[in-house]
Design a protein around this motif. Structure first.
Motif, PDB file in Angstrom:
ATOM      1  N   ALA A  88      31.468  44.079  52.700  1.00  0.00           N
ATOM      2  CA  ALA A  88      32.186  43.714  51.481  1.00  0.00           C
ATOM      3  C   ALA A  88      32.834  42.342  51.633  1.00  0.00           C
ATOM      4  CB  ALA A  88      33.260  44.749  51.155  1.00  0.00           C
ATOM      5  N   LEU A  89      32.812  41.627  50.544  1.00  0.00           N
ATOM      6  CA  LEU A  89      33.469  40.331  50.450  1.00  0.00           C
ATOM      7  C   LEU A  89      34.601  40.460  49.434  1.00  0.00           C
ATOM      8  CD1 LEU A  89      33.610  37.190  50.792  1.00  0.00           C
ATOM      9  CD2 LEU A  89      31.920  37.051  48.938  1.00  0.00           C
ATOM     10  N   ILE A  90      35.802  40.078  49.847  1.00  0.00           N
ATOM     11  CA  ILE A  90      36.969  40.136  48.965  1.00  0.00           C
ATOM     12  C   ILE A  90      37.519  38.723  48.839  1.00  0.00           C
ATOM     13  CG2 ILE A  90      39.220  41.181  48.544  1.00  0.00           C
ATOM     14  CD1 ILE A  90      38.422  43.422  50.482  1.00  0.00           C
ATOM     15  N   ALA A 143      33.217  31.822  45.268  1.00  0.00           N
ATOM     16  CA  ALA A 143      32.664  32.484  46.457  1.00  0.00           C
ATOM     17  C   ALA A 143      31.991  33.801  46.119  1.00  0.00           C
ATOM     18  CB  ALA A 143      33.768  32.708  47.493  1.00  0.00           C
ATOM     19  N   LEU A 144      32.238  34.344  44.921  1.00  0.00           N
ATOM     20  CA  LEU A 144      31.661  35.639  44.559  1.00  0.00           C
ATOM     21  C   LEU A 144      30.140  35.610  44.569  1.00  0.00           C
ATOM     22  CD1 LEU A 144      34.099  36.536  41.646  1.00  0.00           C
ATOM     23  CD2 LEU A 144      33.943  37.717  43.851  1.00  0.00           C
ATOM     24  N   GLU A 145      29.553  34.475  44.165  1.00  0.00           N
ATOM     25  CA  GLU A 145      28.089  34.396  44.124  1.00  0.00           C
ATOM     26  C   GLU A 145      27.477  34.511  45.515  1.00  0.00           C
ATOM     27  OE1 GLU A 145      26.580  30.019  43.853  1.00  0.00           O
ATOM     28  OE2 GLU A 145      28.335  30.162  42.542  1.00  0.00           O
ATOM     29  N   LEU A 154      24.040  37.384  49.634  1.00  0.00           N
ATOM     30  CA  LEU A 154      23.974  38.049  50.929  1.00  0.00           C
ATOM     31  C   LEU A 154      23.875  39.562  50.797  1.00  0.00           C
ATOM     32  CD1 LEU A 154      26.704  35.853  52.631  1.00  0.00           C
ATOM     33  CD2 LEU A 154      24.238  35.733  53.042  1.00  0.00           C
ATOM     34  N   ASN A 155      23.783  40.055  49.553  1.00  0.00           N
ATOM     35  CA  ASN A 155      23.594  41.480  49.279  1.00  0.00           C
ATOM     36  C   ASN A 155      24.733  42.336  49.817  1.00  0.00           C
ATOM     37  OD1 ASN A 155      22.144  43.597  48.096  1.00  0.00           O
ATOM     38  ND2 ASN A 155      21.126  44.098  50.029  1.00  0.00           N
ATOM     39  N   ILE A 156      25.954  41.876  49.602  1.00  0.00           N
ATOM     40  CA  ILE A 156      27.119  42.671  49.965  1.00  0.00           C
ATOM     41  C   ILE A 156      28.015  42.820  48.736  1.00  0.00           C
ATOM     42  CG2 ILE A 156      27.125  42.113  52.424  1.00  0.00           C
ATOM     43  CD1 ILE A 156      29.142  39.948  51.903  1.00  0.00           C
ATOM     44  N   LEU A 157      28.816  43.876  48.719  1.00  0.00           N
ATOM     45  CA  LEU A 157      29.720  44.113  47.603  1.00  0.00           C
ATOM     46  C   LEU A 157      30.725  42.967  47.478  1.00  0.00           C
ATOM     47  CD1 LEU A 157      30.497  47.917  48.085  1.00  0.00           C
ATOM     48  CD2 LEU A 157      29.002  46.889  46.355  1.00  0.00           C
ATOM     49  N   SER A 158      31.041  42.597  46.259  1.00  0.00           N
ATOM     50  CA  SER A 158      31.966  41.493  46.026  1.00  0.00           C
ATOM     51  C   SER A 158      33.151  41.971  45.191  1.00  0.00           C
ATOM     52  CB  SER A 158      31.261  40.352  45.285  1.00  0.00           C
ATOM     53  OG  SER A 158      30.193  39.851  46.050  1.00  0.00           O
ATOM     54  N   TYR A 159      34.345  41.763  45.744  1.00  0.00           N
ATOM     55  CA  TYR A 159      35.570  42.185  45.088  1.00  0.00           C
ATOM     56  C   TYR A 159      36.488  40.990  44.858  1.00  0.00           C
ATOM     57  CZ  TYR A 159      34.258  46.944  46.501  1.00  0.00           C
ATOM     58  OH  TYR A 159      33.599  48.132  46.682  1.00  0.00           O
ATOM     59  N   LEU A 160      37.356  41.147  43.874  1.00  0.00           N
ATOM     60  CA  LEU A 160      38.382  40.154  43.606  1.00  0.00           C
ATOM     61  C   LEU A 160      39.705  40.690  44.126  1.00  0.00           C
ATOM     62  CD1 LEU A 160      38.481  37.425  41.841  1.00  0.00           C
ATOM     63  CD2 LEU A 160      39.674  38.848  40.169  1.00  0.00           C
ATOM     64  N   TYR A 161      40.458  39.846  44.859  1.00  0.00           N
ATOM     65  CA  TYR A 161      41.818  40.212  45.247  1.00  0.00           C
ATOM     66  C   TYR A 161      42.765  39.470  44.318  1.00  0.00           C
ATOM     67  CZ  TYR A 161      46.052  41.201  47.808  1.00  0.00           C
ATOM     68  OH  TYR A 161      47.309  41.629  48.139  1.00  0.00           O
ATOM     69  N   PHE A 162      43.491  40.221  43.496  1.00  0.00           N
ATOM     70  CA  PHE A 162      44.387  39.638  42.503  1.00  0.00           C
ATOM     71  C   PHE A 162      45.813  39.801  43.007  1.00  0.00           C
ATOM     72  CE2 PHE A 162      46.460  39.110  38.362  1.00  0.00           C
ATOM     73  CZ  PHE A 162      45.699  38.067  37.824  1.00  0.00           C
ATOM     74  N   PRO A 163      46.444  38.715  43.491  1.00  0.00           N
ATOM     75  CA  PRO A 163      47.747  38.841  44.155  1.00  0.00           C
ATOM     76  C   PRO A 163      48.935  38.878  43.209  1.00  0.00           C
ATOM     77  CG  PRO A 163      47.025  36.562  44.259  1.00  0.00           C
ATOM     78  CD  PRO A 163      45.933  37.332  43.544  1.00  0.00           C
ATOM     79  N   CYS A 164      48.665  39.030  41.927  1.00  0.00           N
ATOM     80  CA  CYS A 164      49.729  39.009  40.911  1.00  0.00           C
ATOM     81  C   CYS A 164      49.807  40.354  40.210  1.00  0.00           C
ATOM     82  CB  CYS A 164      49.473  37.878  39.918  1.00  0.00           C
ATOM     83  SG  CYS A 164      49.334  36.250  40.684  1.00  0.00           S
ATOM     84  N   SER A 165      50.495  40.386  39.080  1.00  0.00           N
ATOM     85  CA  SER A 165      50.734  41.639  38.365  1.00  0.00           C
ATOM     86  C   SER A 165      49.505  42.117  37.609  1.00  0.00           C
ATOM     87  CB  SER A 165      51.885  41.450  37.371  1.00  0.00           C
ATOM     88  OG  SER A 165      51.491  40.551  36.341  1.00  0.00           O
ATOM     89  N   THR A 166      49.492  43.407  37.291  1.00  0.00           N
ATOM     90  CA  THR A 166      48.438  43.958  36.426  1.00  0.00           C
ATOM     91  C   THR A 166      48.564  43.375  35.027  1.00  0.00           C
ATOM     92  OG1 THR A 166      48.558  46.001  37.715  1.00  0.00           O
ATOM     93  CG2 THR A 166      47.315  46.077  35.668  1.00  0.00           C
ATOM     94  N   MET A 167      49.777  43.054  34.610  1.00  0.00           N
ATOM     95  CA  MET A 167      49.977  42.415  33.311  1.00  0.00           C
ATOM     96  C   MET A 167      49.225  41.088  33.243  1.00  0.00           C
ATOM     97  SD  MET A 167      53.557  41.214  31.561  1.00  0.00           S
ATOM     98  CE  MET A 167      53.610  40.214  30.077  1.00  0.00           C
ATOM     99  N   VAL A 225      32.430  41.262  39.030  1.00  0.00           N
ATOM    100  CA  VAL A 225      32.662  41.744  40.393  1.00  0.00           C
ATOM    101  C   VAL A 225      32.452  43.253  40.477  1.00  0.00           C
ATOM    102  CG1 VAL A 225      34.264  39.874  40.894  1.00  0.00           C
ATOM    103  CG2 VAL A 225      35.147  42.017  39.961  1.00  0.00           C
ATOM    104  N   ASP A 226      32.389  43.757  41.704  1.00  0.00           N
ATOM    105  CA  ASP A 226      32.239  45.199  41.921  1.00  0.00           C
ATOM    106  C   ASP A 226      33.568  45.936  41.794  1.00  0.00           C
ATOM    107  OD1 ASP A 226      29.343  45.537  42.636  1.00  0.00           O
ATOM    108  OD2 ASP A 226      29.890  44.076  44.165  1.00  0.00           O
ATOM    109  N   GLY A 227      34.647  45.197  41.789  1.00  0.00           N
ATOM    110  CA  GLY A 227      35.968  45.806  41.626  1.00  0.00           C
ATOM    111  C   GLY A 227      37.048  44.757  41.787  1.00  0.00           C
ATOM    112  N   ILE A 228      38.230  45.067  41.268  1.00  0.00           N
ATOM    113  CA  ILE A 228      39.375  44.159  41.377  1.00  0.00           C
ATOM    114  C   ILE A 228      40.515  44.893  42.060  1.00  0.00           C
ATOM    115  CG2 ILE A 228      41.046  42.718  40.149  1.00  0.00           C
ATOM    116  CD1 ILE A 228      39.040  42.469  37.869  1.00  0.00           C
ATOM    117  N   LEU A 229      40.952  44.366  43.196  1.00  0.00           N
ATOM    118  CA  LEU A 229      42.107  44.902  43.908  1.00  0.00           C
ATOM    119  C   LEU A 229      43.336  44.132  43.413  1.00  0.00           C
ATOM    120  CD1 LEU A 229      39.576  45.526  45.694  1.00  0.00           C
ATOM    121  CD2 LEU A 229      41.082  45.338  47.676  1.00  0.00           C
TER     122      LEU A 229
END
Length: 499
Positions: free
Chosen positions: A137-139, A147-149, A154-167, A231-235
């Motif tokens: 996985a790439l985060i 960098a997501l592309e 490389l055929n690995i899962l791609s995630y976003l790390y969102f360091p701020c609020s859900t709002m 992306v495959d998901g957002i943290l």
């Protein structure tokens, strides 16, 4: 027998607050799993740099990381043309990260293939060969979306790390529609801006990047928000109990077309912060001698600055309030609120910029320090009763975890959006009514007294204590955020074993 290793790659940006957040998440992932399961996690974090990879106050943080977290600092690129042109912080971070992308790609390729590719780094290849080639996985940081592309390549899962609020995340995922609906500058929009699952806000409280629709910053922000959907998901560094409605509003189950959202916070600093010094001890010893909940802690973060006029008014307002205060990270005056965001430089004698006689007159009332201070320790001290903060998301979460109510004083970036959330949404903060104007000493004194002694401050404190309990529950073994991290880890471990 040695346990199998699942390898996760992270990509951060040249902003220390972002680096802290994503690496503290990595620490929590490892803490939860490496001593209790049959599979180890190894994390490699790729970090573009502006100048020196570490500074005086950041080096202890990187030195404290566990051996299962490896950082690769990319060679700095010349950014002289970016740092003094008045662009927003987001624009500078975005452009500098973009210039580092060729090196990010080479480094990721070397991690996945165990081969030092042309233009790649030897350090990356060395890190890969000593751990595992099962990079599953790439985060990437929310400002490193290019960098997501590489994850797809490389055929690995791609995630976003969102360091701020859900709002703020909800606003970003909704921003393409806002761009079509709002035809004028956001600050001039006569109605409140609607954000799915959140309180509506004034246009001026949206991030700096969107305040000039014709700017490069605006175009980059819009482009970045559009990339979030692929992306495959957002943290996201928040937790369900704090922003439940916003989380539900942007979930894919609502037919939003968004990727899965994983609230994994509150992720906060678990190290003391900065180099330990006699100043650190001085402020903590000073707090030891103050009554319970009697001190207002004042800090505008590691990069925030005030104008000379505002420094004068704040100092005189604190004095006029007659409340005890600890003011740290005082910096030389500057009309640009983010003037020291990248450099972190301190002048030799910033105390000279305080009003004449202020230090002498407030000797028994307060303490002013021009240096870095151990913020999490200060917020956790029993003498601290409130926090006057610039509303950086890391600082807000630290205040929540420690149960300290806030006076919201946003300066730049997304801080006004954060301030709207904590004041009008969560109602765990008070905020000056002067907006973007200079806040005068009389208003400051009234606000500080109201927080420390008034009924309004008492109600804010009560709500913050409730939110503190919710944060603690989210981090428990069966808490919402811990369970979310376990689910992600199980998915990644399963992929690692199947390689």
């Amino acid at each position: 027998m040695e346990k199998p290793t699942t390898h996760i790659a992270l990509v951060s940006v040249p902003a220390f607050s972002h680096q802290i957040s994503i690496l503290e998440f990595a620490k929590r992932l490892i803490q939860l799993h490496n001593h209790t399961t049959t599979t180890n996690f190894h994390v490699t974090c790729i970090i573009p740099t502006l100048t020196s990879p570490t500074t005086l106050y950041s080096k202890p943080f990187f030195d404290s990381l566990p051996p299962s977290i490896h950082c690769i600092f990319l060679p700095p690129v010349n950014f002289d043309d970016l740092q003094n042109n008045g662009d927003s912080v987001e624009n500078q971070v975005q452009l500098s990260t973009s210039r580092a992308m060729p090196l990010v790609r080479d480094t990721l390729t070397s991690l996945v293939t165990n081969i030092a590719t042309p233009g790649g780094t030897v350090a990356a290849a060395a890190a890969a060969t000593t751990t595992s080639n099962k990079v599953v996985a790439l985060i990437v940081d929310a400002m490193a979306t290019e960098a997501l592309e590489f994850g797809k390549e490389l055929n690995i899962l791609s995630y976003l790390y969102f360091p701020c609020s859900t709002m703020l995340l909800s606003m970003c995922l909704h921003f393409s529609k806002l761009d079509e609906i709002v035809l004028c500058e956001y600050k001039d929009h006569p109605q409140l801006i609607e954000i799915p699952g959140c309180i509506p806000v004034n246009g001026i409280d949206l991030p700096d990047s969107v305040q000039d629709r014709g700017s490069l910053a605006y175009k980059l922000f819009l482009q970045r928000c559009q990339q979030y959907r692929g992306v495959d998901g957002i943290l996201v560094n928040s937790f369900l109990e704090m922003e439940d409605e916003a989380t539900r509003a942007i979930s894919p189950e609502k037919g939003s077309g968004n990727p899965p959202v994983y609230p994994i916070g509150p992720i906060i600093q678990t190290w003391p912060g900065g180099p330990r010094s006699s100043c650190d001890c001085k402020c903590l010893v000073w707090l030891d001698n103050q009554p319970l909940n009697s001190v207002l802690y004042v800090s505008f973060g590691s990069g925030g600055t005030l104008s000379q006029e505002q420094i004068n008014e704040l100092a005189l307002g604190l004095e006029l309030s007659r409340q005890k205060f600890l003011w740290v990270n005082l910096r030389a005056p500057n009309d640009r609120a983010s003037a020291t965001y990248f450099s972190g430089d301190l002048v030799d004698e910033p105390l000279h910029f305080l009003p004449v006689g202020f230090l002498e007159r407030t000797k028994g009332q307060g303490l002013v320090m021009p240096t870095w201070a151990p913020q999490t320790e200060i917020l956790g001290h029993s003498a601290v009763g409130a926090f006057l903060t610039h509303c950086g998301w890391n600082s807000i979460l630290e205040s929540v975890v420690k149960g300290v109510p806030m006076i919201a004083w946003p300066l730049f970036a997304e801080q006004r959006t954060n301030a709207a959330l904590v004041t009008h949404g969560l109602k765990v903060a008070l905020r000056p009514k002067s907006g973007n104007c200079v806040v005068v000493k009389e208003e400051i004194a009234c606000l500080v007294k109201g927080m420390m002694e008034g009924l309004e401050g008492e109600e804010v404190r009560r709500r913050m204590k409730e939110l503190q309990k919710s944060a603690a529950c989210a981090l428990m073994e069966d808490g919402s955020s811990t369970s979310t991290i376990y689910k992600l880890a199980y998915k990644w471990k399963t992929l690692g074993i199947s390689f």
